[in-house]
Design an enzyme around this catalytic site. Structure first.
Site, short mmCIF file in Angstrom:
data_model
loop_
_atom_site.label_atom_id
_atom_site.label_comp_id
_atom_site.label_asym_id
_atom_site.label_seq_id
_atom_site.Cartn_x
_atom_site.Cartn_y
_atom_site.Cartn_z
N ASP A 98 0.75 -1.26 0.01
CA ASP A 98 -0.05 0.07 0.02
C ASP A 98 0.93 1.18 0.14
O ASP A 98 0.38 2.10 0.70
CB ASP A 98 -0.84 -0.04 1.28
CG ASP A 98 -1.69 -1.28 1.50
OD1 ASP A 98 -2.14 -1.94 0.47
OD2 ASP A 98 -1.99 -1.56 2.57
N GLU A 100 -10.84 -0.74 -3.47
CA GLU A 100 -10.11 -0.20 -2.41
C GLU A 100 -8.97 0.60 -3.18
O GLU A 100 -8.98 0.59 -4.29
CB GLU A 100 -9.62 -1.34 -1.52
CG GLU A 100 -8.65 -2.25 -2.26
CD GLU A 100 -8.52 -3.43 -1.05
OE1 GLU A 100 -9.18 -3.57 -0.07
OE2 GLU A 100 -7.38 -3.94 -1.39
#
Length: 527
Positions: free
Chosen positions: A73, A248
């Site tokens: 991420d 997401e």
């Protein structure tokens, strides 16, 4: 003072100002006076001391992953002339209690900054500290992060979790909780409060936060203080902007007046994890899905997604920074950081990202290599092995057809060294595959290994090649059953051989009864 605070190099400014006075003693006095004034006002720190080379690369030229460890991420910023990457620590949720960061002057050499934020400074966070989003404003540095993996029913019951914000005086922290509670702690429009990105529009200075999980995405305004949610003209605070296939990993960037919204699709542990994007002339959308631009490559890595973007200032050079899973890893949390070049078409659309395989060892590291026998290290930008009976170093890939380039040198011993490809069963005793080697006596060989038994397929004794410590450029092309070996002259092969024993496998390097060094590794699919 305006001149001193410009982007000019400070010593050059001193020389320019002193040049108005012909007397050498006066010049010297002025230079010392200005230097002392600048130092007392901390001007020197803000000005560049030397012009840095533009990092114009096709990928992470020193290898992906570009830093060591399990991370995911990533998001990015540029602070004080350094490139910063802020990732999630990729472990079990209960172990995700801290954030690290990495900085680099050149996208090659990275410095780790550990524990820039921990749950010790966020009283409401206990686990699952995710997806940091960095930004600076008003002389402060901010990190927006998800924590506790809050579910919709838990939020409805009053459980604390969601998106928090940390604040610091330096890019490396330490960051402390700015408000003592989540900035966004509830579900709005069905969006889980995770995976945020913060963006300040250069048109009006308005800051926005984009976020969302559970297949819903929102955008909200941030107030000037950067620690409270603003209100849109219609009185609402959260607008849904969910594009098709959104899961997401929200990310916003702007180029040539166009807003690019990116997100991740698929399951984060699965092979379908990927990045898609939309373009809009407004930071609020609409964001209509255009295409998938990053996805797994079964020959390079799996589960590639959740990206940030690096834009090299004053250029049209962009990199997509993302996480992916090495092919041999089965643990869902075994994710690593990578970056590759982003290219744009004339209409502003983004070309599909190619995950390239390169390593020039300019960072002095060998993060992406696994060794089997031998004592390996990086010395002077070369992957080096001491004289050994047999030593192999391999990349975690699985190429079928390929073009494989590297430099090879036998540094001592009576054996050979070369490039290994289509290799499987990588134990030290019984591997399968091919390698093209150069001996210390001038022989170029193509060799097949079958369960560790070596068979010479072709040899060329060429005078002028492979004297000890001389470095040679070697290229292998393997397309279908035809294998070509090139040495130095990359237009005319030294060996052409047809063999159908092995169709695919890992690439790497090998030394037998020799010490060797290897550099400028590149593995690609044929054009």
């Amino acid at each position: 003072m305006a001149l001193l605070r410009s982007s000019l190099n400070l010593p050059a400014v001193f020389r320019q100002l002193a040049g108005f006075w012909p007397d050498t003693r006066v010049k010297t006095s002025i230079i010392y006076l200005l230097a002392g004034f600048a130092m007392s006002n901390k001007i020197v720190k803000a000005l560049p001391t030397a012009k840095q080379a533009t990092p114009d690369y096709s990928t992470s030229e020193a290898g992906n992953p570009f830093v060591d460890g399990w991370y995911a991420d990533p998001d990015t910023e540029i602070y004080d002339g350094l490139y910063w990457v802020y990732p999630t620590a990729s472990y079990a949720y209960e172990e995700q209690t801290y954030l690290d960061a990495f900085s680099s002057p050149d996208l090659i050499n990275w410095t780790k900054h550990p524990n820039i934020l921990t749950i010790a400074n966020v009283t409401w966070a206990t686990k699952a500290v995710w997806a940091p989003a960095p930004i600076s404003r008003n002389g402060k540095y901010y990190i927006y992060f998800g924590a506790n993996d809050i579910q919709e029913d838990e939020a409805a019951e009053g459980k604390v979790g969601g998106i928090g914000v940390g604040i610091a005086d330096k890019p490396e922290g330490p960051y402390v909780d700015a408000i003592g509670k989540p900035l966004i702690g509830d579900y709005h429009n069905g969006a889980q409060p995770i995976d945020q990105d913060v963006f300040i529009d250069d048109v009006d200075g308005q800051a926005y936060i984009y976020y969302g999980g559970h297949s819903h995405a929102n955008v909200a305004k941030l107030n000037e203080d950067m620690i409270s949610i603003g209100t849109f003209d219609d009185g609402t605070q959260f607008k849904e902007i969910t594009p098709e296939n959104y899961v997401e990993g929200s990310q916003m960037m702007k180029r040539n007046g166009i807003y690019y919204f990116m997100w991740s699709e698929g399951g984060w542990t699965g092979p379908d994890y990927s990045v898609s994007y939309a373009m809009s002339d407004s930071p609020l959308g609409p964001f209509n899905r255009l295409a998938k631009i990053l996805q797994q490559d079964s020959e390079v890595a799996r589960s590639s997604g959740h990206n940030g973007v690096i834009h090299v200032p004053d250029t049209d050079i962009y990199y997509i920074v993302y996480h992916r899973r090495p092919l041999s890893e089965t643990d869902g949390n075994h994710r690593v950081l990578a970056y590759d070049r982003m290219y744009f078409n004339e209409d502003g659309t983004i070309e599909p990202i190619k995950m390239l395989v390169k390593d020039n060892f300019a960072d002095g590291q060998m993060f992406n290599w696994k060794t089997y026998g031998g004592n390996w290290s990086v010395v002077d930008q070369r992957l080096t092995v001491a004289n050994t009976a047999e030593g192999r170093a391999l990349l975690d890939n699985n190429f079928t057809d390929l073009v494989f380039d590297a430099t090879v040198a036998v540094t001592d011993g009576s054996g050979d060294a070369g490039l290994l490809f289509r290799a499987t069963n990588l134990s030290i005793d019984g591997f399968n595959g091919y390698y093209a080697g150069i001996s210390s006596t001038g022989t170029i060989s193509l060799i097949k290994a079958n369960a560790g038994t070596l068979t010479s397929l072709s040899e060329v004794g060429t005078s002028g090649y492979a004297t000890t410590a001389t470095e040679y450029s070697v290229r292998i092309t393997a397309i279908g059953t035809e294998i070509n070996v090139f040495v130095n002259d990359l237009t005319s092969s030294k060996i052409v051989y047809t063999d159908d024993s092995f169709a695919g496998g890992a690439t790497g390097v090998i030394a037998r009864d020799a010490g060797a060094k290897f550099g400028s590794v590149s593995v690609a699919k044929p054009s």
